[in-house]
Design an enzyme around this catalytic site. Structure first.
Site, short mmCIF file in Angstrom:
data_model
loop_
_atom_site.label_atom_id
_atom_site.label_comp_id
_atom_site.label_asym_id
_atom_site.label_seq_id
_atom_site.Cartn_x
_atom_site.Cartn_y
_atom_site.Cartn_z
N GLN A 1 -3.54 19.04 67.50
CA GLN A 1 -3.76 20.03 68.57
C GLN A 1 -2.48 20.36 69.33
OE1 GLN A 1 -6.47 21.80 69.11
NE2 GLN A 1 -7.76 20.72 67.64
N CYS B 1 -16.37 16.55 66.75
CA CYS B 1 -15.82 15.45 65.94
C CYS B 1 -15.21 14.37 66.83
CB CYS B 1 -14.78 15.95 64.94
SG CYS B 1 -15.48 17.02 63.70
N HIS C 1 -10.17 12.16 67.54
CA HIS C 1 -10.97 12.91 66.56
C HIS C 1 -11.43 11.92 65.49
CE1 HIS C 1 -11.62 15.70 63.15
NE2 HIS C 1 -11.66 16.68 64.04
N ASP D 1 -1.33 11.72 66.14
CA ASP D 1 -2.09 12.88 65.66
C ASP D 1 -1.62 14.11 66.44
OD1 ASP D 1 -3.91 14.82 65.10
OD2 ASP D 1 -5.70 13.62 65.53
N LYS E 1 -4.25 25.09 62.16
CA LYS E 1 -4.45 25.18 63.61
C LYS E 1 -3.24 25.83 64.28
CE LYS E 1 -7.35 21.07 63.69
NZ LYS E 1 -8.70 21.57 63.89
#
Ligand code: PLP
Length: 576
Positions: free
Chosen positions: A220, A382, A140, A217, A243
């Site tokens: 998600q 993104c 991202h 990261d 999220k």
């Protein structure tokens, strides 16, 4: 709770309403496949943000109604109550990701801020010219741009990892890239486009072997499966509350305590200090407060704890099982449709599916689905470098959450089929009306458009009308579609060419690769064509779009870029 009751889960989300019954009927009866469900709302954009359950919404309200006070600052009862709830939330996050200590949990406003914090503190200090940062091509932008800025400042080099055929980070490629100059390795546990879990355990182990810092990261990942930062043994792990059913404006930066201790503060101000004096050096607060300057999002942090509790209550394993069924069902149904292109092998690991539809612009599909009440995403998500890597200008992304149902997926598939095959005759313009439109070369003005739209009810019907209008746009030649004419701020391509006659009247021609945008361009040009600069500047575009019932199309979201087109027209005529 072991078996997952999707209806019970879903009922906790007031925004989702109760249209699942009519969608269920649609899916089961299928007596008239061209019949759309009135007032349907199917939310399949959970990768962007999830909806919020009652407990999160109520927590916000309770905080402001019953114990709103600043944290850590006062000795009064309200502040003590707010501080206790705020710190309890930190403890809940610590347990949720199995961190060793609350000192390792730093509140941020989201994953993005976490990356910037690391890039501007630790990373800034450990990089020398020629040092290397490894990131994957599927990251991202939040995990790309901070490193690009840092690399520029420190003359470090960014090395980019490719993917294997399944869309996961290519471990062979990683082995070739990593060396003693590698100082930082950062990658997502799961790509927000491809939905594949990356082999981060192996990546972390190899990075450690050369002494590189690992930054994962988790944006998600955290909503879909349990995460154990100690088992992963990463140095940093970042994610956003919104999220995973929590509020916006709250994020978490997990960092190993020793590393966090060694890092200078990020932002300076109240809360992150022990002692400030003009006579002696300022002494910073201990962890985690050293990195939390200013008043935090107190209500958001406390509500986030509710979101975590909510996920735990329904159980991760049950959620994963239900999401697994959704993945299989949606993947299979899409794979059976003609002209659907996937970019990597095998089904995703989390319920995020990316695809394109041959012969259709992504934006047209997404806006046509929107007219059926279905929210999905189109564009670059993104992840522009990934789009480039896959030779795509953009793609569609369906991202599901645990409240989505099989019936919703069936409804989505049925609507997508209608759009692609043109069963919905009003969406695919028939040739007779198109020819008639071509003969009517008279310039449309805003009154014509208003007359046309004023009696049309509902977004679905207005969407059809926009698609019909798209046929009226005279297309630009290839040479007119120059870089200079390109309108920035649209996710589809759009071009604008302006001319002015001797009476100082402006005429515009425009074009786009997306049909929906061509239809909207007809509406916009009808408002501005044949007018002087003064008339253009004074035209109230908001009132016009409100009258047409198309205000949502003017949103500053980069989705359709109508606002960017209007701004370009106004800017072009400003100097006159
Ligand atoms: N990383 C990934 C994989 C994401 O999907 C996102 C958001 O979509 C981010 C980072 C940035 O998250 P936020 O905008 O909440 O800071």
């Amino acid at each position: 709770m072991n078996s997952f009751d999707v209806e019970k889960f879903r009922q906790q989300f007031p925004l989702l309403g109760n249209n699942s019954q009519s969608i269920k009927r649609h899916a089961h009866e299928q007596t008239n496949p061209t019949q759309e469900v009135s007032n349907a709302f199917v939310y399949l954009d959970n990768g962007a943000t999830t909806q919020k359950p009652n407990c999160v919404i109520d927590s916000h309200q309770t905080f402001y109604q019953e114990y709103n006070a600043n944290v850590h600052r006062a000795s009064h009862v309200l502040s003590a109550k707010a501080t206790a709830a705020f710190e309890q939330a930190r403890d809940n996050v610590k347990d949720y990701i199995n961190a060793k200590s609350i000192k390792e949990i730093i509140w941020t406003k989201g994953a993005t801020e976490g990356f910037n914090l690391i890039a501007n503190t630790l990373a800034h200090h450990i990089l020398s010219p020629g040092d290397e940062i490894i990131i994957s091509v599927s990251e991202h932008h939040a995990n790309i741009v901070p490193w690009q800025l840092l690399a520029k400042q420190s003359s470090a080099i960014i090395k980019v990892l490719g993917l294997d055929e399944d869309g996961r980070i290519d471990l062979n490629g990683f082995e070739k890239l990593i060396n003693n100059k590698t100082k930082i390795v950062c990658c997502a546990q799961v790509s927000n486009v491809l939905g594949k879990v990356n082999p981060i355990e192996a990546i972390i182990a190899q990075a450690k072997a050369v002494g590189a810092i690992t930054i994962i990261d988790g944006a998600q990942a955290v909503a879909h499966f349990p995460v154990d930062v100690q088992a992963l043994d990463c140095d940093f792990y970042l994610f956003s509350a919104h999220k995973m059913y929590g509020p916006t404006g709250v994020g978490v930066l997990y960092g190993k305590q020793a590393l966090l201790e060694s890092m200078p503060p990020y932002q300076a101000g109240g809360e992150m200090i022990k002692k400030v004096s003009f006579n002696q050096p300022t002494i910073f607060a201990d962890l985690p407060f050293k990195f939390e300057a200013g008043t935090p999002n107190i209500a958001g942090v406390i509500a986030f704890a509710q979101a975590i509790q909510f996920i735990k209550q329904f159980s991760h394993s049950a959620i994963m099982k239900h999401e697994g069924v959704l993945i299989q069902h949606c993947s299979r149904a899409l794979a059976q449709m003609p002209n659907i292109n996937f970019f990597v092998n095998n089904v995703p690991d989390i319920p995020v599916l990316a695809f394109t539809v041959e012969g259709h612009h992504n934006h047209d599909i997404a806006s046509a689905l929107d007219s059926f009440g279905i929210a999905i995403r189109s564009g670059h998500h993104c992840a522009m470098p990934l789009m480039e890597y896959l030779s795509l200008s953009g793609c569609l992304r369906v991202s599901m959450a645990a409240y989505n149902t099989i019936e919703e997926i069936d409804y989505f598939i049925a609507c997508l089929e209608k759009i692609i095959t043109g069963v919905d005759r009003n969406i695919v313009v028939n040739d007779v009306s198109a020819k008639k439109n071509l003969q009517q070369r008279r310039q449309l003005n805003s009154d014509d458009i208003i007359k046309q739209f004023i009696h049309i009810a509902g977004w679905h019907n207005r969407h059809r009308e926009i698609m019909l209008l798209s046929k009226k746009l005279r297309r630009l030649t290839n040479s007119d579609r120059s870089e200079q004419a390109l309108i920035h701020g649209c996710e589809s391509l759009a071009w604008l060419v302006a001319t002015q006659d001797e009476d100082k009247i402006f005429y515009f021609q425009a074009d786009s690769d997306a049909r929906i945008i061509r239809g909207l361009l007809v509406i916009v040009l009808a408002a501005f064509n044949g007018k002087t600069a003064g008339q253009i500047q004074n035209f109230d575009i908001e009132e016009y779009f409100a009258t047409l019932g198309l205000m949502q199309q003017l949103s500053p979201s980069r989705g359709n870029g109508v606002l960017a087109i209007v701004e370009k027209i106004k800017a072009l005529t400003l100097t006159e």
